[in-house]
Write a protein that holds these residues in place. Structure first.
Motif, PDB file in Angstrom:
ATOM      1  N   GLY A   1      -0.263   6.536   3.581  1.00  0.00           N
ATOM      2  CA  GLY A   1       1.138   6.884   3.745  1.00  0.00           C
ATOM      3  C   GLY A   1       2.099   6.050   2.911  1.00  0.00           C
ATOM      4  O   GLY A   1       3.289   6.327   2.885  1.00  0.00           O
ATOM      5  N   ASP A   2       1.590   5.026   2.249  1.00  0.00           N
ATOM      6  CA  ASP A   2       2.451   4.205   1.410  1.00  0.00           C
ATOM      7  C   ASP A   2       2.694   4.874   0.058  1.00  0.00           C
ATOM      8  O   ASP A   2       1.996   5.807  -0.324  1.00  0.00           O
ATOM      9  N   LEU A   3       3.692   4.378  -0.633  1.00  0.00           N
ATOM     10  CA  LEU A   3       4.065   4.920  -1.943  1.00  0.00           C
ATOM     11  C   LEU A   3       3.878   3.870  -3.025  1.00  0.00           C
ATOM     12  O   LEU A   3       4.041   2.677  -2.786  1.00  0.00           O
ATOM     13  N   VAL A   4       3.548   4.341  -4.215  1.00  0.00           N
ATOM     14  CA  VAL A   4       3.550   3.497  -5.408  1.00  0.00           C
ATOM     15  C   VAL A   4       4.784   3.891  -6.193  1.00  0.00           C
ATOM     16  O   VAL A   4       4.955   5.052  -6.559  1.00  0.00           O
ATOM     17  N   VAL A   5       5.656   2.932  -6.412  1.00  0.00           N
ATOM     18  CA  VAL A   5       6.929   3.185  -7.079  1.00  0.00           C
ATOM     19  C   VAL A   5       6.945   2.439  -8.407  1.00  0.00           C
ATOM     20  O   VAL A   5       6.716   1.225  -8.438  1.00  0.00           O
ATOM     21  N   THR A   6       7.182   3.167  -9.486  1.00  0.00           N
ATOM     22  CA  THR A   6       7.309   2.545 -10.802  1.00  0.00           C
ATOM     23  C   THR A   6       8.781   2.262 -11.041  1.00  0.00           C
ATOM     24  O   THR A   6       9.620   3.163 -10.928  1.00  0.00           O
ATOM     25  N   CYS A   7       9.072   1.016 -11.371  1.00  0.00           N
ATOM     26  CA  CYS A   7      10.455   0.590 -11.596  1.00  0.00           C
ATOM     27  C   CYS A   7      10.601   0.085 -13.026  1.00  0.00           C
ATOM     28  O   CYS A   7       9.645  -0.386 -13.636  1.00  0.00           O
TER      29      CYS A   7
ATOM     30  N   VAL B   1      11.700   4.874 -11.777  1.00  0.00           N
ATOM     31  CA  VAL B   1      11.398   5.920 -12.756  1.00  0.00           C
ATOM     32  C   VAL B   1      10.310   6.886 -12.299  1.00  0.00           C
ATOM     33  O   VAL B   1      10.187   7.977 -12.852  1.00  0.00           O
ATOM     34  N   ALA B   2       9.518   6.507 -11.290  1.00  0.00           N
ATOM     35  CA  ALA B   2       8.481   7.409 -10.772  1.00  0.00           C
ATOM     36  C   ALA B   2       8.047   6.937  -9.394  1.00  0.00           C
ATOM     37  O   ALA B   2       8.171   5.761  -9.062  1.00  0.00           O
ATOM     38  N   LYS B   3       7.551   7.888  -8.600  1.00  0.00           N
ATOM     39  CA  LYS B   3       6.940   7.548  -7.312  1.00  0.00           C
ATOM     40  C   LYS B   3       5.810   8.520  -7.049  1.00  0.00           C
ATOM     41  O   LYS B   3       5.835   9.666  -7.506  1.00  0.00           O
ATOM     42  N   ARG B   4       4.796   8.031  -6.335  1.00  0.00           N
ATOM     43  CA  ARG B   4       3.644   8.860  -5.986  1.00  0.00           C
ATOM     44  C   ARG B   4       3.009   8.291  -4.724  1.00  0.00           C
ATOM     45  O   ARG B   4       3.279   7.158  -4.345  1.00  0.00           O
ATOM     46  N   GLN B   5       2.197   9.106  -4.082  1.00  0.00           N
ATOM     47  CA  GLN B   5       1.457   8.636  -2.910  1.00  0.00           C
ATOM     48  C   GLN B   5       0.450   7.578  -3.368  1.00  0.00           C
ATOM     49  O   GLN B   5      -0.159   7.705  -4.429  1.00  0.00           O
ATOM     50  N   ALA B   6       0.285   6.569  -2.561  1.00  0.00           N
ATOM     51  CA  ALA B   6      -0.636   5.484  -2.900  1.00  0.00           C
ATOM     52  C   ALA B   6      -2.078   5.959  -2.807  1.00  0.00           C
ATOM     53  O   ALA B   6      -2.440   6.687  -1.893  1.00  0.00           O
ATOM     54  N   ASP B   7      -2.879   5.547  -3.772  1.00  0.00           N
ATOM     55  CA  ASP B   7      -4.317   5.807  -3.736  1.00  0.00           C
ATOM     56  C   ASP B   7      -5.061   4.486  -3.563  1.00  0.00           C
ATOM     57  O   ASP B   7      -6.183   4.326  -3.981  1.00  0.00           O
ATOM     58  N   VAL B   8      -4.389   3.552  -2.910  1.00  0.00           N
ATOM     59  CA  VAL B   8      -4.928   2.216  -2.688  1.00  0.00           C
ATOM     60  C   VAL B   8      -5.576   2.184  -1.310  1.00  0.00           C
ATOM     61  O   VAL B   8      -4.956   2.577  -0.319  1.00  0.00           O
ATOM     62  N   PRO B   9      -6.830   1.725  -1.217  1.00  0.00           N
ATOM     63  CA  PRO B   9      -7.480   1.643   0.098  1.00  0.00           C
ATOM     64  C   PRO B   9      -6.688   0.758   1.060  1.00  0.00           C
ATOM     65  O   PRO B   9      -6.166  -0.281   0.681  1.00  0.00           O
ATOM     66  N   GLY B  10      -6.569   1.200   2.286  1.00  0.00           N
ATOM     67  CA  GLY B  10      -5.872   0.419   3.302  1.00  0.00           C
ATOM     68  C   GLY B  10      -4.366   0.602   3.297  1.00  0.00           C
ATOM     69  O   GLY B  10      -3.653  -0.118   3.977  1.00  0.00           O
ATOM     70  N   ALA B  11      -3.867   1.577   2.520  1.00  0.00           N
ATOM     71  CA  ALA B  11      -2.420   1.804   2.464  1.00  0.00           C
ATOM     72  C   ALA B  11      -2.100   3.277   2.673  1.00  0.00           C
ATOM     73  O   ALA B  11      -1.443   3.901   1.846  1.00  0.00           O
TER      74      ALA B  11
END
Length: 139
Positions: A95-101, A83-93
Protein backbone atom coordinates in the motif's frame (compact mmCIF):
# COMPACT_ATOMS: atom_id res chain seq x y z
CA UNK A 1 44.08 -9.64 35.82
CA UNK A 2 40.54 -10.94 36.47
CA UNK A 3 39.45 -7.51 37.78
CA UNK A 4 40.62 -5.84 34.55
CA UNK A 5 38.40 -8.11 32.46
CA UNK A 6 35.39 -7.33 34.63
CA UNK A 7 36.02 -3.58 34.30
CA UNK A 8 36.32 -3.94 30.51
CA UNK A 9 33.08 -5.92 30.24
CA UNK A 10 31.20 -3.47 32.48
CA UNK A 11 32.54 -0.55 30.41
CA UNK A 12 31.41 -2.14 27.14
CA UNK A 13 27.96 -2.90 28.54
CA UNK A 14 27.58 0.65 29.87
CA UNK A 15 28.65 2.13 26.51
CA UNK A 16 26.13 -0.09 24.71
CA UNK A 17 23.35 0.98 27.09
CA UNK A 18 24.19 4.68 26.73
CA UNK A 19 24.30 4.36 22.93
CA UNK A 20 20.94 2.55 22.90
CA UNK A 21 19.41 5.21 25.17
CA UNK A 22 20.69 8.01 22.92
CA UNK A 23 19.34 6.28 19.82
CA UNK A 24 15.92 5.70 21.41
CA UNK A 25 15.76 9.30 22.59
CA UNK A 26 16.68 10.59 19.12
CA UNK A 27 14.15 8.32 17.45
CA UNK A 28 11.40 9.35 19.87
CA UNK A 29 12.20 13.05 19.37
CA UNK A 30 12.18 12.77 15.54
CA UNK A 31 8.91 10.81 15.50
CA UNK A 32 7.18 13.35 17.76
CA UNK A 33 8.14 16.50 15.85
CA UNK A 34 5.37 18.46 14.20
CA UNK A 35 5.36 17.80 10.45
CA UNK A 36 7.39 14.58 10.64
CA UNK A 37 6.61 11.31 8.87
CA UNK A 38 8.36 8.01 8.33
CA UNK A 39 9.74 7.34 4.87
CA UNK A 40 12.64 5.60 3.19
CA UNK A 41 15.07 7.17 0.73
CA UNK A 42 16.41 5.03 -2.11
CA UNK A 43 20.15 4.57 -1.87
CA UNK A 44 21.18 2.37 -4.80
CA UNK A 45 19.04 -0.75 -4.46
CA UNK A 46 18.51 -0.32 -0.71
CA UNK A 47 15.78 1.62 1.07
CA UNK A 48 17.21 2.84 4.36
CA UNK A 49 14.41 3.95 6.64
CA UNK A 50 14.19 7.38 8.09
CA UNK A 51 12.07 10.26 9.25
CA UNK A 52 11.33 13.31 7.14
CA UNK A 53 10.15 16.64 8.49
CA UNK A 54 8.66 19.67 6.83
CA UNK A 55 10.42 22.91 7.65
CA UNK A 56 9.41 26.41 6.61
CA UNK A 57 11.82 26.41 3.66
CA UNK A 58 13.17 22.83 3.43
CA UNK A 59 12.31 19.16 3.69
CA UNK A 60 14.72 17.37 6.04
CA UNK A 61 15.45 13.63 6.20
CA UNK A 62 17.18 11.76 9.05
CA UNK A 63 18.38 8.14 8.87
CA UNK A 64 16.69 5.86 11.39
CA UNK A 65 19.84 3.95 12.28
CA UNK A 66 22.07 6.86 13.15
CA UNK A 67 22.99 9.04 16.09
CA UNK A 68 23.68 12.10 13.91
CA UNK A 69 22.05 15.24 15.31
CA UNK A 70 21.66 16.79 11.85
CA UNK A 71 19.61 15.53 8.91
CA UNK A 72 21.35 13.34 6.35
CA UNK A 73 19.58 15.15 3.48
CA UNK A 74 17.88 18.49 2.93
CA UNK A 75 15.90 19.72 -0.06
CA UNK A 76 14.79 23.30 -0.59
CA UNK A 77 11.02 23.71 -0.74
CA UNK A 78 11.05 26.24 -3.59
CA UNK A 79 12.81 23.84 -5.96
CA UNK A 80 11.17 20.58 -4.81
CA UNK A 81 8.74 18.92 -7.22
CA UNK A 82 7.07 15.52 -7.41
CA UNK A 83 7.63 14.17 -10.93
CA UNK A 84 6.23 10.62 -10.65
CA UNK A 85 4.49 8.24 -8.27
CA UNK A 86 3.73 4.53 -8.39
CA UNK A 87 2.69 1.70 -6.11
CA UNK A 88 5.63 0.29 -4.18
CA UNK A 89 7.04 -3.04 -5.30
CA UNK A 90 9.20 -3.23 -2.20
CA UNK A 91 8.70 -6.27 0.07
CA UNK A 92 7.14 -5.35 3.40
CA UNK A 93 5.58 -2.11 2.12
CA UNK A 94 2.05 -3.03 0.99
CA UNK A 95 0.00 0.00 0.00
CA UNK A 96 2.98 2.34 0.12
CA UNK A 97 4.01 4.61 -2.74
CA UNK A 98 7.32 5.28 -4.43
CA UNK A 99 7.53 8.97 -5.22
CA UNK A 100 10.16 10.41 -7.55
CA UNK A 101 11.10 13.96 -6.62
CA UNK A 102 13.27 16.56 -8.27
CA UNK A 103 15.12 19.34 -6.52
CA UNK A 104 18.16 21.53 -7.05
CA UNK A 105 21.43 21.06 -5.23
CA UNK A 106 24.39 23.35 -5.86
CA UNK A 107 22.57 24.70 -8.93
CA UNK A 108 22.05 21.32 -10.60
CA UNK A 109 18.92 19.16 -10.74
CA UNK A 110 18.84 16.14 -8.42
CA UNK A 111 16.30 13.31 -8.54
CA UNK A 112 15.58 10.99 -5.64
CA UNK A 113 12.90 8.50 -4.61
CA UNK A 114 10.97 8.29 -1.36
CA UNK A 115 9.01 5.29 -0.13
CA UNK A 116 6.09 6.52 1.96
CA UNK A 117 2.50 5.88 2.92
CA UNK A 118 -0.42 7.34 0.99
CA UNK A 119 -1.17 9.67 3.92
CA UNK A 120 2.43 10.90 4.01
CA UNK A 121 2.26 11.47 0.23
CA UNK A 122 -0.89 13.58 0.66
CA UNK A 123 0.88 15.65 3.31
CA UNK A 124 3.99 16.07 1.15
CA UNK A 125 2.04 17.25 -1.88
CA UNK A 126 -0.02 19.64 0.25
CA UNK A 127 3.15 21.09 1.76
CA UNK A 128 4.71 21.56 -1.69
CA UNK A 129 1.54 23.10 -3.16
CA UNK A 130 1.28 25.54 -0.26
CA UNK A 131 4.45 27.28 -1.41
CA UNK A 132 3.65 30.61 -3.07
CA UNK A 133 3.56 30.58 -6.90
CA UNK A 134 3.89 26.80 -7.35
CA UNK A 135 2.22 25.57 -10.51
CA UNK A 136 2.78 22.10 -11.92
CA UNK A 137 5.02 20.91 -9.08
CA UNK A 138 2.88 17.94 -8.02
CA UNK A 139 1.32 15.09 -9.94
Amino acid sequence: MHGGVVVAVVTVVLLALVTAALWLSRRHTLDRRVGSFRCALRHGTRWPGGVAQYGAASLYWWRSWSLAPRPARRWERESLAVVAKRQADVPGAPGDLVVTCRSRSAGRPVEFELLLSADAYAGLTSWIEATPSRVGSVI
